[in-house]
Design an enzyme around this catalytic site. Structure first.
Site, PDB file in Angstrom:
ATOM      1  N   HIS A 194       0.713  -1.350  -0.057  1.00 45.87           N
ATOM      2  CA  HIS A 194       0.197  -0.042  -0.121  1.00 45.87           C
ATOM      3  C   HIS A 194       0.911   1.282   0.073  1.00 45.87           C
ATOM      4  O   HIS A 194       2.048   1.189   0.185  1.00 45.87           O
ATOM      5  CB  HIS A 194      -0.875   0.045   1.040  1.00 45.87           C
ATOM      6  CG  HIS A 194      -0.126  -0.218   2.311  1.00 45.87           C
ATOM      7  ND1 HIS A 194       0.125  -1.254   2.956  1.00 45.87           N
ATOM      8  CD2 HIS A 194       0.480   0.786   3.387  1.00 45.87           C
ATOM      9  CE1 HIS A 194       0.633  -1.265   3.943  1.00 45.87           C
ATOM     10  NE2 HIS A 194       0.708   0.227   4.627  1.00 45.87           N
ATOM     11  N   GLY A 195       0.135   2.421  -0.343  1.00 40.07           N
ATOM     12  CA  GLY A 195       0.834   3.820  -0.356  1.00 40.07           C
ATOM     13  C   GLY A 195      -0.023   4.766  -0.689  1.00 40.07           C
ATOM     14  O   GLY A 195      -0.998   4.733  -1.097  1.00 40.07           O
TER      15      GLY A 195
END
Length: 154
Positions: free
Chosen positions: A66-67
């Protein structure tokens, strides 16, 4: 927050072939770029940067890379079921075959965490995971990810 709000059928890759963690992240970034309109390189660099902090391989063959990116308008995901598991430096040292990539706007603090929590909860359900592993149909996988919501909400 339902997973059906985070992911749609075109974002599901039901029989992905990847030989390494890096290649897997590149392929996921490609699909995320196509869906979000964000540059593939930007998605890949953001995800890779997060992986350097520690693997997002959470165990049992599952990873949730994720980011947060400035250009992302809303929290969105890409899901892949791999043909052959790849080493992901997961917490339990098991190779990964189910991956849910999550992208969020930079200012999405609490919502980003809620989305990660929801994904983790759904992918901890052994029946759902077994069914996902048993199909190569994107619509069926989407339904499984979405249907789990109803049983967890009840």
């Amino acid at each position: 927050m339902d997973l059906s709000d985070l992911i749609n059928v075109p974002a599901i890759m039901p029989a992905l072939k990847a030989n390494s963690k890096k290649q897997l992240l590149q392929l996921l970034s490609e699909r995320a770029a196509a869906i979000s309109g964000i540059a593939e390189r930007e998605v890949f660099d953001t995800i890779l940067q997060r992986e350097r902090l520690g693997s997002t391989g959470v165990g049992n063959g599952i990873a949730i890379p994720h980011g947060k990116l400035a250009g992302v308008k809303r929290i969105a995901g890409v899901f892949a079921r791999l043909e052959t598991p790849v080493d992901f430096e997961a917490l339990d040292d098991q190779p990964v075959d189910l991956v849910f990539l999550l992208l969020a706007p930079e200012g999405a603090g609490a919502d980003h965490l809620k989305a990660l929590s929801r994904i983790a909860r759904v992918l901890r359900d052994a029946d759902t995971v077994a069914k996902i592993r048993g199909t190569r149909d994107a619509v069926a996988i989407h339904a499984l990810l979405s249907d789990t919501q109803a049983s967890h909400a009840a």
